[in-house]
Scaffold this motif. Sequence first.
Motif, PDB file in Angstrom:
ATOM      1  N   LEU A  69     -48.657 -27.532  20.615  1.00  0.00           N
ATOM      2  CA  LEU A  69     -48.684 -26.282  19.862  1.00  0.00           C
ATOM      3  C   LEU A  69     -47.235 -25.859  19.717  1.00  0.00           C
ATOM      4  N   VAL A  70     -46.734 -25.814  18.474  1.00  0.00           N
ATOM      5  CA  VAL A  70     -45.309 -25.573  18.268  1.00  0.00           C
ATOM      6  C   VAL A  70     -45.070 -24.530  17.186  1.00  0.00           C
ATOM      7  N   GLU A  71     -43.853 -24.006  17.222  1.00  0.00           N
ATOM      8  CA  GLU A  71     -43.347 -23.152  16.151  1.00  0.00           C
ATOM      9  C   GLU A  71     -42.331 -23.987  15.368  1.00  0.00           C
ATOM     10  N   PRO A  72     -42.697 -24.503  14.195  1.00  0.00           N
ATOM     11  CA  PRO A  72     -41.784 -25.379  13.450  1.00  0.00           C
ATOM     12  C   PRO A  72     -40.536 -24.623  13.003  1.00  0.00           C
ATOM     13  N   HIS A  73     -39.420 -25.312  13.067  1.00  0.00           N
ATOM     14  CA  HIS A  73     -38.138 -24.708  12.660  1.00  0.00           C
ATOM     15  C   HIS A  73     -37.588 -25.377  11.397  1.00  0.00           C
ATOM     16  N   ARG A  74     -37.303 -26.673  11.459  1.00  0.00           N
ATOM     17  CA  ARG A  74     -36.752 -27.388  10.313  1.00  0.00           C
ATOM     18  C   ARG A  74     -37.167 -28.851  10.358  1.00  0.00           C
ATOM     19  N   LEU A  75     -37.205 -29.471   9.174  1.00  0.00           N
ATOM     20  CA  LEU A  75     -37.350 -30.915   9.044  1.00  0.00           C
ATOM     21  C   LEU A  75     -35.982 -31.505   8.761  1.00  0.00           C
ATOM     22  N   VAL A  76     -35.691 -32.635   9.381  1.00  0.00           N
ATOM     23  CA  VAL A  76     -34.403 -33.306   9.193  1.00  0.00           C
ATOM     24  C   VAL A  76     -34.669 -34.767   8.854  1.00  0.00           C
ATOM     25  N   ALA A  77     -34.087 -35.243   7.765  1.00  0.00           N
ATOM     26  CA  ALA A  77     -34.205 -36.653   7.381  1.00  0.00           C
ATOM     27  C   ALA A  77     -32.967 -37.390   7.854  1.00  0.00           C
ATOM     28  N   SER A  78     -33.164 -38.511   8.552  1.00  0.00           N
ATOM     29  CA  SER A  78     -32.059 -39.332   9.036  1.00  0.00           C
ATOM     30  C   SER A  78     -32.403 -40.789   8.774  1.00  0.00           C
ATOM     31  N   GLY A  79     -31.785 -41.355   7.727  1.00  0.00           N
ATOM     32  CA  GLY A  79     -32.126 -42.724   7.357  1.00  0.00           C
ATOM     33  C   GLY A  79     -33.581 -42.817   6.953  1.00  0.00           C
ATOM     34  N   ARG A  80     -34.318 -43.721   7.595  1.00  0.00           N
ATOM     35  CA  ARG A  80     -35.729 -43.889   7.288  1.00  0.00           C
ATOM     36  C   ARG A  80     -36.604 -42.909   8.068  1.00  0.00           C
ATOM     37  N   ARG A  81     -36.063 -42.226   9.011  1.00  0.00           N
ATOM     38  CA  ARG A  81     -36.837 -41.353   9.877  1.00  0.00           C
ATOM     39  C   ARG A  81     -36.818 -39.900   9.399  1.00  0.00           C
ATOM     40  N   TRP A  82     -37.946 -39.215   9.633  1.00  0.00           N
ATOM     41  CA  TRP A  82     -38.027 -37.766   9.480  1.00  0.00           C
ATOM     42  C   TRP A  82     -38.285 -37.173  10.857  1.00  0.00           C
ATOM     43  N   TYR A  83     -37.582 -36.091  11.160  1.00  0.00           N
ATOM     44  CA  TYR A  83     -37.729 -35.435  12.454  1.00  0.00           C
ATOM     45  C   TYR A  83     -38.085 -33.960  12.251  1.00  0.00           C
ATOM     46  N   LEU A  84     -38.963 -33.462  13.124  1.00  0.00           N
ATOM     47  CA  LEU A  84     -39.309 -32.043  13.145  1.00  0.00           C
ATOM     48  C   LEU A  84     -38.640 -31.397  14.354  1.00  0.00           C
ATOM     49  N   VAL A  85     -37.865 -30.363  14.096  1.00  0.00           N
ATOM     50  CA  VAL A  85     -37.293 -29.556  15.169  1.00  0.00           C
ATOM     51  C   VAL A  85     -38.204 -28.343  15.349  1.00  0.00           C
ATOM     52  N   ALA A  86     -38.713 -28.148  16.555  1.00  0.00           N
ATOM     53  CA  ALA A  86     -39.692 -27.078  16.782  1.00  0.00           C
ATOM     54  C   ALA A  86     -39.596 -26.563  18.203  1.00  0.00           C
ATOM     55  N   PHE A  87     -40.090 -25.342  18.402  1.00  0.00           N
ATOM     56  CA  PHE A  87     -40.178 -24.768  19.740  1.00  0.00           C
ATOM     57  C   PHE A  87     -41.566 -25.085  20.281  1.00  0.00           C
ATOM     58  N   ASP A  88     -41.613 -25.876  21.348  1.00  0.00           N
ATOM     59  CA  ASP A  88     -42.869 -26.298  21.958  1.00  0.00           C
ATOM     60  C   ASP A  88     -43.338 -25.205  22.920  1.00  0.00           C
ATOM     61  N   GLU A  89     -44.458 -24.562  22.586  1.00  0.00           N
ATOM     62  CA  GLU A  89     -44.913 -23.429  23.390  1.00  0.00           C
ATOM     63  C   GLU A  89     -45.406 -23.864  24.766  1.00  0.00           C
ATOM     64  N   ASN A  90     -46.035 -25.019  24.859  1.00  0.00           N
ATOM     65  CA  ASN A  90     -46.538 -25.469  26.157  1.00  0.00           C
ATOM     66  C   ASN A  90     -45.410 -25.765  27.131  1.00  0.00           C
ATOM     67  N   ARG A  91     -44.268 -26.199  26.605  1.00  0.00           N
ATOM     68  CA  ARG A  91     -43.124 -26.538  27.460  1.00  0.00           C
ATOM     69  C   ARG A  91     -42.061 -25.454  27.452  1.00  0.00           C
ATOM     70  N   ALA A  92     -42.293 -24.415  26.636  1.00  0.00           N
ATOM     71  CA  ALA A  92     -41.359 -23.283  26.554  1.00  0.00           C
ATOM     72  C   ALA A  92     -39.923 -23.754  26.320  1.00  0.00           C
ATOM     73  N   ASP A  93     -39.778 -24.714  25.411  1.00  0.00           N
ATOM     74  CA  ASP A  93     -38.450 -25.262  25.147  1.00  0.00           C
ATOM     75  C   ASP A  93     -38.449 -25.913  23.767  1.00  0.00           C
ATOM     76  N   TRP A  94     -37.251 -26.177  23.257  1.00  0.00           N
ATOM     77  CA  TRP A  94     -37.102 -26.841  21.970  1.00  0.00           C
ATOM     78  C   TRP A  94     -37.318 -28.338  22.118  1.00  0.00           C
ATOM     79  N   ARG A  95     -37.939 -28.938  21.109  1.00  0.00           N
ATOM     80  CA  ARG A  95     -38.196 -30.367  21.108  1.00  0.00           C
ATOM     81  C   ARG A  95     -37.933 -30.940  19.707  1.00  0.00           C
ATOM     82  N   THR A  96     -37.653 -32.257  19.676  1.00  0.00           N
ATOM     83  CA  THR A  96     -37.501 -32.997  18.424  1.00  0.00           C
ATOM     84  C   THR A  96     -38.620 -34.025  18.345  1.00  0.00           C
ATOM     85  N   PHE A  97     -39.400 -34.001  17.260  1.00  0.00           N
ATOM     86  CA  PHE A  97     -40.548 -34.897  17.095  1.00  0.00           C
ATOM     87  C   PHE A  97     -40.323 -35.817  15.894  1.00  0.00           C
ATOM     88  N   ARG A  98     -40.635 -37.098  16.064  1.00  0.00           N
ATOM     89  CA  ARG A  98     -40.643 -38.005  14.920  1.00  0.00           C
ATOM     90  C   ARG A  98     -41.904 -37.767  14.105  1.00  0.00           C
TER      91      ARG A  98
END
Length: 326
Positions: free
Chosen positions: A171-200
Motif C-alpha cells: 500500500l503506497v503513496e505514489p510520487h513519480r515515475l522514472v524511466a531509465s533505459g528499458r526500465r520504469w521505476y515507481l518512487v513511492a512512500f510505502d505505508e507498511n514500512r513507513a519509508d520511501w521505496r523504489t519499485f520496478r
Amino acid sequence: MRDPSGRLLQLLSLLQTPREWSGTELAGRLGVTPRTIRRDVDRLRELGYPVRATQGNTGGYRLTAGAAMPPLVLEDEEAIAVAIGLRTAASAAITGIEDTSLRALAKLEQVLPVRLRHRVTTLSEAAVTLPPRDGPAADADVLASVAAACVAHEKVRFAYTKGDGEMTRRLVEPHRLVASGRRWYLVAFDENRADWRTFRVDRITEVHRTGVRVPGRDLPGGTDAATWVMESLSGYGDARSRLLLHVPIEAATELVPASHGVLEPVDDRSCRLHTHADSLRYLAYRIALLPMDYTLLGPPELAEHLGAIAERAGRAISAFTGTSRP
C-alpha cells in the motif's frame, strides 16, 4: 472571417489550449461578433465537442473531456511532435503499446499535409532505432494506472515481486515515475514500512486504486525523483560485484556513471567500485566496458562470465589478424 468551416476549425484550435476564453476574446481573435461565437460553439457541441460555458465576469468557454474522443486540431509542430512520439513509443519498453502506436501513427500520417509528411518520413528514413535489451517490459495498463495515481496523489495497492521471486502486497503513496533505459521505476512512500521505496514497474501487478487522496509528500532532503532512483539503484541489484579500479577515485568519478555503483578510495592510485545489475551476465558486459584496468574482488561466479567475454574477444581478434591463439 467569412468562411464558417475555417472559422470553426480556428475556434476549435483556440479552445483546445488549456485555458478559458471569454466570448469577447474569441470574437476579437476571429473577427466576428460574440453572437457568432455563441452560434459556432453550439455547432461544435452538435459535432460532439464538449464545450463548457461559465457565466459571470470571469466566465467563458473551454473544451472539456467528454464520453468519446472527438477529432483534434493540431498545429504543424504539434503534429510532428506526436508523430515522432508515436514512432518512439513503437519501440519502447512497454508491453502491448507497439501495435497501438503504429496504428495511431498510420492514421496520423494519412491525414498529414504533404509538407509535414515529408518531414516525418525523412526522419524515419534517416534514423535507426536500436533494438531494446532483453528483459521484461512494463505493462501499459499498469503504467497508466500508476501514472494517474501519481498525478492525483491517490493511494494504490498492488502485488510486487521482489528480486528473489517473493510476492508481497504493498500500500503506497505514489510520487513519480522514472524511466531509465528499458526500465520504469515507481518512487513511492510505502505505508507498511513507513519509508520511501523504489519499485520496478515490470514487477508490479494487480494494481488497485483506492480512491483515497493524500497530500503530496516531498522526498527526503529535497531530492528529485530521478536522483533518488539513481542513488537507490547504486545500492541494490540481483547481482553484485566488487572491483579494484587501478585509477584514483577522482578519475573514476569522471569515468564511472553514478548509477553504476558506489566508489570508495583505497589509496592515491586506486579505488573500489561496488556495482550491481539485474544479472551476472549483464553485469559482466558492463564491467567489460570500463575504461580502466581493474581487478575482480568478487563474486567468483562473475569470473566465468568475464572469461567468456574475453574468449570471444580473443577469437575475434585472432580471426581478424590471422594469428592463432595458444
